[in-house]
Structure formats: structure tokens, C-alpha cells
Design a protein around this motif. Sequence first.
Motif, PDB file in Angstrom:
ATOM      1  N   ASP A   9       0.844  -1.196   0.000  1.00 17.65           N
ATOM      2  CA  ASP A   9       0.000   0.000   0.000  1.00 17.65           C
ATOM      3  C   ASP A   9       0.877   1.244   0.000  1.00 17.65           C
ATOM      4  OD1 ASP A   9      -2.756  -0.907   0.141  1.00 17.65           O
ATOM      5  OD2 ASP A   9      -2.121  -1.852   2.019  1.00 17.65           O
ATOM      6  N   VAL A  10       0.575   2.167  -0.896  1.00 21.45           N
ATOM      7  CA  VAL A  10       1.306   3.444  -0.908  1.00 21.45           C
ATOM      8  C   VAL A  10       0.279   4.582  -0.959  1.00 21.45           C
ATOM      9  CG1 VAL A  10       3.354   2.498  -2.063  1.00 21.45           C
ATOM     10  CG2 VAL A  10       1.531   3.491  -3.443  1.00 21.45           C
ATOM     11  N   ASP A  11       0.746   5.773  -0.629  1.00 25.45           N
ATOM     12  CA  ASP A  11      -0.152   6.925  -0.743  1.00 25.45           C
ATOM     13  C   ASP A  11      -0.196   7.426  -2.180  1.00 25.45           C
ATOM     14  OD1 ASP A  11      -0.871   7.394   2.128  1.00 25.45           O
ATOM     15  OD2 ASP A  11       1.312   7.451   2.278  1.00 25.45           O
ATOM     16  N   LEU A  31       5.520  18.432   0.072  1.00 27.04           N
ATOM     17  CA  LEU A  31       4.210  18.788   0.636  1.00 27.04           C
ATOM     18  C   LEU A  31       3.777  17.804   1.712  1.00 27.04           C
ATOM     19  CD1 LEU A  31       2.500  19.581  -2.777  1.00 27.04           C
ATOM     20  CD2 LEU A  31       3.088  21.265  -1.018  1.00 27.04           C
ATOM     21  N   GLN A  32       4.082  16.527   1.500  1.00 25.56           N
ATOM     22  CA  GLN A  32       3.643  15.472   2.423  1.00 25.56           C
ATOM     23  C   GLN A  32       4.810  14.535   2.711  1.00 25.56           C
ATOM     24  OE1 GLN A  32      -0.306  16.639   2.943  1.00 25.56           O
ATOM     25  NE2 GLN A  32       0.713  14.959   3.976  1.00 25.56           N
ATOM     26  N   PRO A  33       5.769  14.993   3.541  1.00 22.97           N
ATOM     27  CA  PRO A  33       6.940  14.146   3.819  1.00 22.97           C
ATOM     28  C   PRO A  33       6.536  12.808   4.447  1.00 22.97           C
ATOM     29  CG  PRO A  33       7.192  16.349   4.775  1.00 22.97           C
ATOM     30  CD  PRO A  33       5.804  16.278   4.230  1.00 22.97           C
ATOM     31  N   ASP A  34       5.315  12.753   5.013  1.00 19.20           N
ATOM     32  CA  ASP A  34       4.861  11.523   5.669  1.00 19.20           C
ATOM     33  C   ASP A  34       4.267  10.506   4.689  1.00 19.20           C
ATOM     34  OD1 ASP A  34       2.902  13.517   5.202  1.00 19.20           O
ATOM     35  OD2 ASP A  34       1.491  12.533   6.559  1.00 19.20           O
ATOM     36  N   TRP A  35       4.105  10.871   3.415  1.00 21.40           N
ATOM     37  CA  TRP A  35       3.462   9.950   2.463  1.00 21.40           C
ATOM     38  C   TRP A  35       4.440   8.902   1.949  1.00 21.40           C
ATOM     39  CZ3 TRP A  35      -0.292  12.594  -1.537  1.00 21.40           C
ATOM     40  CH2 TRP A  35      -1.422  13.052  -0.849  1.00 21.40           C
ATOM     41  N   ARG A  36       3.913   7.704   1.705  1.00 17.53           N
ATOM     42  CA  ARG A  36       4.698   6.676   1.000  1.00 17.53           C
ATOM     43  C   ARG A  36       4.506   6.903  -0.495  1.00 17.53           C
ATOM     44  NH1 ARG A  36       4.364   0.616   2.125  1.00 17.53           N
ATOM     45  NH2 ARG A  36       6.061   0.861   0.656  1.00 17.53           N
ATOM     46  N   ILE A  37       5.622   7.187  -1.161  1.00 18.97           N
ATOM     47  CA  ILE A  37       5.558   7.480  -2.606  1.00 18.97           C
ATOM     48  C   ILE A  37       6.336   6.389  -3.330  1.00 18.97           C
ATOM     49  CG2 ILE A  37       6.244   9.125  -4.409  1.00 18.97           C
ATOM     50  CD1 ILE A  37       6.115  11.330  -2.227  1.00 18.97           C
ATOM     51  N   ALA A 216     -11.638   3.682  -2.915  1.00 16.43           N
ATOM     52  CA  ALA A 216     -11.521   5.090  -3.312  1.00 16.43           C
ATOM     53  C   ALA A 216     -10.237   5.343  -4.088  1.00 16.43           C
ATOM     54  CB  ALA A 216     -11.553   5.958  -2.060  1.00 16.43           C
ATOM     55  N   GLY A 217      -9.400   4.315  -4.231  1.00 16.40           N
ATOM     56  CA  GLY A 217      -8.110   4.497  -4.904  1.00 16.40           C
ATOM     57  C   GLY A 217      -7.952   3.555  -6.088  1.00 16.40           C
ATOM     58  N   ARG A 234      -1.339  -1.068  -4.153  1.00 15.73           N
ATOM     59  CA  ARG A 234      -2.578  -0.283  -4.000  1.00 15.73           C
ATOM     60  C   ARG A 234      -2.194   1.143  -3.636  1.00 15.73           C
ATOM     61  NH1 ARG A 234      -5.682  -4.682  -0.547  1.00 15.73           N
ATOM     62  NH2 ARG A 234      -4.484  -3.659   1.082  1.00 15.73           N
ATOM     63  N   ALA A 235      -2.880   2.091  -4.247  1.00 12.23           N
ATOM     64  CA  ALA A 235      -2.508   3.491  -4.010  1.00 12.23           C
ATOM     65  C   ALA A 235      -3.748   4.344  -3.832  1.00 12.23           C
ATOM     66  CB  ALA A 235      -1.689   3.999  -5.189  1.00 12.23           C
ATOM     67  N   ARG A 236      -3.639   5.324  -2.924  1.00 14.55           N
ATOM     68  CA  ARG A 236      -4.753   6.262  -2.768  1.00 14.55           C
ATOM     69  C   ARG A 236      -4.791   7.239  -3.944  1.00 14.55           C
ATOM     70  NH1 ARG A 236      -4.906   9.697   1.523  1.00 14.55           N
ATOM     71  NH2 ARG A 236      -2.680   9.567   1.990  1.00 14.55           N
ATOM     72  N   PHE A 237      -3.585   7.496  -4.514  1.00 10.04           N
ATOM     73  CA  PHE A 237      -3.488   8.417  -5.655  1.00 10.04           C
ATOM     74  C   PHE A 237      -2.521   7.831  -6.681  1.00 10.04           C
ATOM     75  CE2 PHE A 237      -0.773  11.750  -7.605  1.00 10.04           C
ATOM     76  CZ  PHE A 237      -1.728  12.349  -8.408  1.00 10.04           C
TER      77      PHE A 237
END
Length: 488
Positions: A9-11, A31-37, A216-217, A234-237
Amino acid sequence: MPPVVPTEDVDALLVGGGVMSATLGVLLSQLQPDWRIAVLERLDQGGLESSAAWMNAGTGHAGLCEFNYTPRRADGSVDVTAAVRIGEQFAASLRLWADLVAAGDLDPSFVRPVAHLGLGRGAEGVAHLRGRREALAHHPLFADTRFTQDREEAASWVPLVTRGRTGDEPFALTRSGQGTDVDYGTLTRGLLQVLTRRGAEVSVGQHVSRLRRHGAGWAATVTDRRSGLARRVRARFVFVGAGGATLPVLQAAGVPEVRGLGAFPISGRFLRTSDPELVAAHRGKLYGHAAPGAPPISVPHLDLRTVEGREHLLFGPFAAFSPRFLRTGRRSDLLRSVRPHAVPTLLATARDNRALTAHLVGQLAQTPTARTASLRGFVPTARAADWELVTAGQRVQLLERTGGRGAMVGFGTRVVTSAGGSLGALLGASPGASTAVAVMVDLLDRCFPARAADWADRLARHRGDTLDLDAVADARSVLGLPAVGAAA
Ligand SMILES: Cc1cc2nc3c(=O)[nH]c(=O)nc-3n(C[C@H](O)[C@H](O)[C@H](O)COP(=O)(O)OP(=O)(O)OC[C@H]3O[C@@H](n4cnc5c(N)ncnc54)[C@H](O)[C@@H]3O)c2cc1C
């Protein structure tokens, strides 16, 4: 079918490791250092397709010299809106790059100063160039541009172009000292390294073979090209930054926003020389006029390029045809992209763009002698033996139908968003890498409206529609580029 290994799972999942994904990834990581990219690239490195140094012309498009950004109106006046917009967007790219260089994150060797010049030939061409210069003179980004019809001054600017020029055809030049030559491939790999250091997953040899809605992703099936093993991410975006392959990826994912769109690949070829004498006699990027009926991407130009520390001259582009959507794509790409709902668009485009079709056919039939003749329009003393023909990247032109007419979206990129902003993509090819930062900020605005307030301060600096001249001056200084307004 090989076994599918466990799901991750990633953001944010960025499909493709070209300059667009790399730029978006860097912005998101700020912008979102906490996101998994995660950035997944199918080739063995990032920046090997259209963003690679020899796959494009390496111009830092800033509107300084390209006629196609400044069309003439029916009354003869010149519309400079697009040139100003692109100048401001390029300034946004410079700012992001300079921030990374100043922080010690990016080596600035990918960008070099090189004069940008315009060449107007014949009475019409001279009038267009003069009108362009006059209409831009009061804008600070263009204030240093000089205009000349003086043969001696022209000879001091571009000796290779004036040497051996006979006849009395009027010609004029403009010259701006603010231009740049950019190795977008090196830049892309530099940006991907920044992302890796910030904790993102940047994986190469990973082909995103399937993309589907998941809650939703989105869920992507990713095949490791070496082992053949597949995994699910799986990604939210999701950002589809697959360059020429973007439309087919969106079609296969069932994205409704691309219904009815078609695509047609045009590859660019250039004549190239590394002869030190020729290179020494042309120290700039010189843009002329497109031939009648030719698409804006075919504006001829003679460019000084520096790639891996070596200088070259490049002249072109000459259009060529390959049915592939990526340089490393499949011969069946074009055929596979034809969907029933896009057939009316394809037919309408063929019907309504006869001049363009004739231009492309003419280009395909062009002999080496005809190419040398075009080159001599710029370099009157050119000898065919000094120049080799090289093939650059694929530009997959977007075809669409508006008001019943078929059109090739030859100029401008198109941000596509879908599924409530959980998917973003970029279609179209120009003005390309130069405006990556502004285009990706636009994409963030559209995909993440709910975060606009949170991100506003950090994004303000990277917007292409705000011009802070002090920030531009700082960025240029950090990157080792001449100051705005410095004498050309
Ligand atoms: C002839 C020519 C001249 C140009 N000149 C200029 C210029 O002078 N200045 C300028 O600013 N721009 C120029 N451009 C445009 C510029 O090169 C492009 O706009 C830019 O490089 C596009 O970057 P990208 O990241 O969208 O695509 P790319 O750099 O093509 O990257 C897409 C990546 O996605 C990967 N990929 C594709 N499908 C998948 C998949 N399913 N799974 C995983 N990875 C995948 C590819 O391997 C590739 O690395 C030119 C383009 C051409 C063709």
C-alpha cells in the motif's frame, strides 16, 4: 500467469520515471513528507525515453525565441500571451531546481546558459520578428532581447548562419542572453535520487501492466521485467506519467475522461554535427518559422547542445513515422490504441487537417539531399558529410474532436483527472519538460482541492502564474545563469 506476490500500500503511485513523474514526486515529498511514494519505471533507469538528452532538443523553452508562441493576428499585431506564460512557467522550473541545488540535493550541471535567437526571413518573417520583439519589450523576462538587421552584428552573433549567405532576402535576428540548454535526462535522474534520499521507492525494470479502481483508490499490477514476477500495489493516488504510453494505460484502466480521444505518434529526427569548427561558429539556439501547413512542433531550429560535457550542433526536427508510442514500445502500439469510440475522431482529424497530412507525407518522402537543402536555409555553407541523421523521441500527439472538427492537439499539454482526483495524468507533448513544475502544480491543484489551504504556502513558490523577479534572480544565480536583463 506467474504468481502475484503480496500487496503493498502506498499513498502515491507514480507510473513512469520521466521528468514529469520525477518532478511531481519531488513536489509531493515536500508537501507530504509523511506519504509513502513509489515511482515505478519499466526501463533500467529513469529518464531514458522522451526525457533523455538526445530524445529531445534540450531547449529550456521560455518563450524567448519560438515564433509558434507568438502568432500574428489578422491585423499584423503579435499575440505574445503564450510566450509570457511559458516564460513564467519556465521561471517556476528554475526556482524548484535552484532550491534543490542550494540545498545540496541536485548537481546543477544539467542546465547551461546559451543564447536564444529568433530568425525572421523574408519581409513577412522580419515583420513578425520585429512585432514579437516590440510586443515583448516591456515584460521584464524579455527586456534584454535585442533585434538586429545589421549584417555585421548578425555575423558576430551567429557566424555560421551568415557565412556564405548570398542574395538579397531580408532577414533579421533577435538575441536573448537568458536562454538555456537543459539535459532533461540527467535532471530526471537527479530528481529521482532526491526522491530516493527522501525515502520514496524508486524502482526500475517495473512494468505497470494493469490499473484498476480499488475502493476510493487504485490497484496496479506490476511486473518485474527481469524475474517476470508480478506484485500488486494499491494506491490512494496514481499519476500516470508514462509519456507516449499514457493514453493506452488510461484506456486500459477504463478512465472515462479519455473516451473519444485518439493518438498519433510522430518521431523527430535531427541532423547533428560535433565538428569543433562548426560548433565554435554557432553559440546559441536559433529558431525560425514553421513551413506553411506544418505543425508548431516542426519549427526548424539550429541548436548548440552540450551532452555529457561534449558540444554538438543539432538541426531539425524532421518528422518521421513509427507506430510505437515509446521509443522502446511495440510496433502494434498505434493499432492497439484505436478504440471504436475514437474512430470518428481519427476520421475527422484526417479530414480536417489536410495541410498537416500533406506536410507529414512530404517529410516522410524527404531525401537526404532535401534535408541538406533545409539545413542550408540556416547554414548556407553546410556540407552533408559533416552531419549525421539521428532519431529523437516519440511525440504522441493527442487527437480530439471539438465542434465536430478533428484536431491534433499539437501544442500544449492536457492534464487529465479522474475518479474524484484519485488519478491524474498528462497527455500531449509540448512545451514539455521545460514547464514540468508549473504543469505538475496544476495537476496537484486539480487532484487535491481539499489540501489546497494546507499546501498553499509551500506551493506558492512553484506556481507558473506568479512572477517574483527577486526569486527568479536568486534562482538564476544559484544555477549559474546570467541575470535577468543582463546584456545579451
Ligand atoms: C523530438 C522532441 C523534441 C523535444 N524537445 C523539447 C525541448 O527542446 N524542450 C522541452 O522542454 N521539451 C522537449 N520535448 C518534450 C519533452 O521531451 C517531453 O515533454 C518530456 O520529456 C515528457 O516527459 P514525461 O515524463 O512525460 O515522459 P517520458 O520521459 O517519456 O517518461 C515516461 C516514462 O514512463 C515509462 N513507462 C511507460 N509506460 C510504463 C509502464 N506501463 N510502466 C512503467 N513505466 C512506464 C517510460 O519507460 C518512460 O521512462 C521534446 C520531445 C521530442 C519528442
